[in-house]
Design a protein around this motif. Structure first.
Motif, PDB file in Angstrom:
ATOM      1  N   ALA A 173     -54.434 -22.377 -40.794  1.00 51.40           N
ATOM      2  CA  ALA A 173     -55.808 -22.075 -41.222  1.00 51.40           C
ATOM      3  C   ALA A 173     -56.841 -22.874 -40.490  1.00 51.40           C
ATOM      4  CB  ALA A 173     -55.981 -22.407 -42.800  1.00 51.40           C
ATOM      5  N   GLY A 174     -56.583 -23.876 -40.040  1.00 47.43           N
ATOM      6  CA  GLY A 174     -57.684 -24.546 -39.240  1.00 47.43           C
ATOM      7  C   GLY A 174     -57.789 -24.001 -37.945  1.00 47.43           C
ATOM      8  N   PHE A 175     -56.671 -23.519 -37.474  1.00 49.30           N
ATOM      9  CA  PHE A 175     -56.607 -23.002 -36.106  1.00 49.30           C
ATOM     10  C   PHE A 175     -57.350 -21.634 -35.944  1.00 49.30           C
ATOM     11  CE2 PHE A 175     -54.317 -19.901 -33.241  1.00 49.30           C
ATOM     12  CZ  PHE A 175     -54.697 -20.612 -31.959  1.00 49.30           C
ATOM     13  N   ARG A 176     -56.964 -20.792 -37.107  1.00 52.06           N
ATOM     14  CA  ARG A 176     -57.658 -19.578 -36.911  1.00 52.06           C
ATOM     15  C   ARG A 176     -59.229 -19.717 -37.355  1.00 52.06           C
ATOM     16  NH1 ARG A 176     -54.088 -16.502 -41.355  1.00 52.06           N
ATOM     17  NH2 ARG A 176     -53.345 -18.344 -42.193  1.00 52.06           N
ATOM     18  N   SER A 177     -59.597 -20.661 -38.193  1.00 52.06           N
ATOM     19  CA  SER A 177     -60.901 -20.801 -38.590  1.00 52.06           C
ATOM     20  C   SER A 177     -61.577 -21.230 -37.320  1.00 52.06           C
ATOM     21  CB  SER A 177     -61.324 -21.877 -39.717  1.00 52.06           C
ATOM     22  OG  SER A 177     -60.943 -23.103 -39.203  1.00 52.06           O
ATOM     23  N   ASP A 178     -60.825 -21.995 -36.321  1.00 55.79           N
ATOM     24  CA  ASP A 178     -61.595 -22.461 -35.124  1.00 55.79           C
ATOM     25  C   ASP A 178     -61.824 -21.584 -33.879  1.00 55.79           C
ATOM     26  OD1 ASP A 178     -62.449 -25.021 -36.246  1.00 55.79           O
ATOM     27  OD2 ASP A 178     -60.389 -25.987 -35.637  1.00 55.79           O
TER      28      ASP A 178
END
Length: 795
Positions: A460-465
């Motif tokens: 989730a963090g990877f996609r949000s970044d």
């Protein structure tokens, strides 16, 4: 002159082409079209001619080109490439092979090397096989490995600083001496120009993730750097091809025992057989390398550079795949080849032992040692490159990405069947120690749950970044995945192994059982809260309540002196989940996901502590079995009969495996502490320091396990010894030897400030052995029986 199927008369060549075709189809790669070889030959030779010197003369280049074009044409006529070949690598292979064959024929002890059918294949490793009738051999090299070696060589050349002293004074010296291999100079060079390190990282990542290192950027080199890179790559080719000739020389491909070994078998005998074959091939390759250098200007360190380039490539690949698959760069996955570090240590010992034969003269050993030290700069440079590459690989591990299919390995996110990595010992624990197995499964469920939470949050963090903003649908999907992962953590907490492990987690004065039980109850209640929570704003309070319970349980366990460290990590889970609940309540999703990812990592660390507690429980039961084996030995000695040492050997083998299991768990914990992304600099430094401590403990336990393995081997001698009048004396000497090894293991364990059960066993076996040697079996029996009684009563 073209690549056509008509140029493939032999069965081996047809087999190779079919093999290559299947590899291309399996990996979804486009099949190369038939090509005219003449332009390829001319392009290849022109490139090599430019690497003769930094400023080649036109007449030198032209003469070299004419001679080389004819040589390559002749080689390709003798062994035409298939239409699937990587032509440039194929030409390199043939040229190096021809040179090795010539030097083997002209060496002090002439050898006629039989050339196999060479080829290249888009696979992860070098493959070799014999046709069923044994008439022909095929050796197919990995195109990816060759490309990676070339890119690594260019990255190295781009990084090293030129030394001003050698620019004009020694222009004819081997190219490596025009560059500084001093570690400080290398680090300074990277600080000023990181292109070499960046290209290495890109090549390694492209290789392990997609199987295509050639898709990464090629570093730009000046003529001198290009010559150095070419020399390093050529040395790599020399050793890897010489190694395959070593297999042929020792008839490994046609050996029926080798053929009978199952594909992918991981049994100890299969592993040792494969390691023996690889060691023999490495030794033969060294001999060929030295023979090939007789009539050249290469001095000793440059010859040894081939070995170092080969091993450095393999080490980088081994570490990257291990980190991507299991999160521990030092974890070795059973297979045909021993770890690169093991091979390097063996070859160094071998070269030193044969220094007189290879070099001659009274100072041969000193020269060999100095040359090995001088050639080892490449492995030191790898450490510098690796430090910059590891964070990217760890990030890929966090989100659960698999290596390229060519390596036939998957991330543990898709293969969570043995989180404790017991391997073949797992079934044995299940059959002999069912209570240990139950606790182990509970601890492992906690590991799996923690990694699931880490990966859902990291993804989730990877996609949000990413530059593209997440849609609401993607956000809802990420929340649902993290919420489901949180439920699995709750389920694991509800059936925690703390209760089963209390005897080994809680020792010493005071024995505060009530506080321990209270902490265990809080963990179970926290699990229920996490199961009821979800990653939605309205459930933030429930998540916060669960976080508080876990934090309180962890603090209580730490306060009462719980031994494994699980209390500390449970408190950290509580802190992270508390931060996540606060961020969730404020709709700060990125902060929530970061805290959740860290909570997942702390869950894994807590679970590893429980796994180590489970193994300690296993050890206590192994010691009881040891007592039973000693009772049997004492009974035999009372009758003045040689005891059956196989029972004692078998329980020592179990204890050794338990020691190795703790060693592996400590390493995995160290990997998480070393790589986890902690936002607070002070906490990050604490984690890195803790990782260093755990690595040191793991190394010590690894050495202790090795000493126990030596004791196991000593006891095994009895089974192979002939029966005779001096049986008791023979047993005595064996027991003394085993006792000495166990004493060494005890010293290792005691350096960790922990009581060593094998230390007591070592002392008794040594004393009993001495009594048997001096014809006093009664005293030996009393000593053994005394220790057996203590072990059987758990004291």
């Amino acid at each position: 002159m073209t690549q056509t199927e008509d140029a493939l008369p032999s069965q081996a060549r047809k087999h190779l082409e079919e093999w290559q075709k299947q590899a291309y189809q399996t990996l979804g790669l486009s099949v190369p079209a038939s090509r005219d070889l003449e332009p390829l030959i001319e392009s290849y030779v022109k490139e090599r001619a430019s690497q003769l010197s930094p400023n080649p003369r036109a007449d030198e280049t032209e003469a070299y080109s004419r001679r080389k074009i004819e040589e390559v044409r002749k080689l390709l006529k003798e062994a035409p490439p298939t239409r699937f070949e990587d032509t440039s690598n194929y030409i390199n292979i043939l040229l190096v092979a021809r040179r090795l064959e010539e030097r083997a024929r002209k060496g002090p002890e002439p050898v006629e090397l039989i050339r196999p059918i060479f080829g290249t294949i888009p696979g992860g490793v070098v493959n070799a096989l014999a046709l069923p009738d044994g008439s022909e051999y095929i050796v197919a090299f990995s195109t990816g490995l060759f490309s990676f070696a070339e890119l690594m060589a260019r990255s190295v050349a781009r990084t090293l600083q030129r030394t001003s002293a050698s620019k004009d004074i020694v222009p004819l010296a081997p190219p490596v001496y025009e560059f500084s291999t001093n570690e400080e100079a290398i680090e300074e060079s990277i600080r000023h120009d990181s292109e070499g390190a960046r290209c290495f990282a890109e090549a390694l990542l492209s290789y392990v993730r997609w199987g295509r290192p050639d898709t990464s950027a090629m570093p730009k080199l000046d003529p001198a750097e290009d010559i150095l890179a070419s020399m390093l790559h050529r040395r790599f080719l020399q050793f890897v091809i010489a190694h395959e000739y070593g297999h042929l020389f020792h008839k490994h491909l046609s050996d029926q025992e080798a053929i009978a070994q199952p594909q992918g078998g991981i049994g100890a005998r299969a592993i040792m057989w494969n390691w023996q074959k690889e060691a023999e091939a490495d030794v033969a390759a060294c001999g060929l390398m030295f023979a090939a250098a007789i009539d050249t200007a290469d001095d000793l360190p440059v010859v040894l550079m081939g070995i170092e380039v080969f091993l450095t490539c393999y080490e980088a690949l081994d570490r990257a795949l291990s980190l991507l698959c299991v999160g521990d760069e030092d974890h070795w996955v059973a297979g045909g080849h021993p770890p690169a570090r093991t091979r390097r240590a063996f070859l160094h010992r071998h070269l030193i032992s044969r220094s007189q034969e290879f070099l001659g003269g009274p100072d041969a050993e000193a020269r060999m040692r100095a040359a090995l030290q001088q050639a080892s700069w490449l492995s030191r440079l790898l450490e510098i490159f690796w430090a910059q590459t590891r964070p990217y690989l760890w990030h890929l591990y966090e989100i659960g990405l698999d290596p390229s299919p060519i390596f036939k390995r998957t991330s543990d996110v898709k293969n969570p069947n043995d989180p404790a990595m017991l391997g073949e010992q797992r079934n044995l624990v299940h059959d002999l120690f069912p209570n240990v197995y139950i606790a182990l499964e509970k601890a492992e469920a906690f590991v799996v749950a923690g990694k699931r939470l880490m990966r859902a949050s990291a993804s989730a963090g990877f996609r949000s970044d990413s530059p593209r903003r997440m849609t609401q649908g993607e956000i809802d999907e990420a929340k649902a995945e993290i919420g489901e992962a949180l439920i699995t953590v709750g389920q694991a907490l509800e059936v925690t192994a703390l209760g089963e492990l209390r005897p080994v987690l809680l020792k010493g004065p005071g024995n505060p059982l009530d506080l321990f039980q209270s902490a265990t109850d809080r963990v179970v209640l926290a699990g229920a809260k996490l199961k009821a929570a979800a990653l939605i704003k309205s459930k933030a309070a429930v998540l916060r309540e669960g976080a508080k319970l876990i934090h309180e349980a962890g603090q209580s366990l730490t306060f009462i002196g719980e031994l494994s460290g699980v209390g500390l990590h449970l408190a950290q889970i509580g802190e992270c989940l508390g931060l996540a609940s606060e961020a969730l309540a404020r709709d700060q999703l990125k902060a929530c996901w970061r805290a959740m990812k860290l909570a997942g990592c702390m869950t894994v660390l807590s679970a590893e502590c429980l796994i180590r507690g489970t193994i300690e429980l296993w050890k206590t039961q192994i010691l009881i079995m040891t007592g039973g084996a000693l009772v049997s030995a004492a009974a035999a000695l009372r009758q003045r009969q040689p005891p059956n040492l196989e029972m004692l050997r078998d329980v020592l083998s179990l204890y050794k495996e338990a020691e190795y299991a703790v060693h592996g768990s400590l390493r995995r914990s160290a990997a998480f502490l070393e790589n986890v992304d902690v936002p607070i600099a002070e906490s990050a430094a604490t984690f890195r320091q803790a990782a260093s401590v755990l690595k040191d403990r793991a190394a010590i336990l690894g050495r202790a396990a090795g000493s126990i393995a030596d004791a196991e081997s000593a006891l095994n001698e009895r089974r192979q010894a002939p029966v005779g009048v001096n049986d008791l004396e023979d047993v005595g000497r064996i027991l003394e030897s085993a006792g000495t090894f166990l004493g060494e293991a005890a010293l290792q364990e005691q350096s960790l400030m922990q009581e060593s059960a094998v230390g007591h066993l070592g002392i008794v076996l040594s004393l009993a052995g001495r009594n048997l040697v001096t014809q006093n079996p009664t005293q030996a029996a009393q000593l053994i029986a005394g220790l057996a009684e203590k072990l059987l009563h758990g004291s």
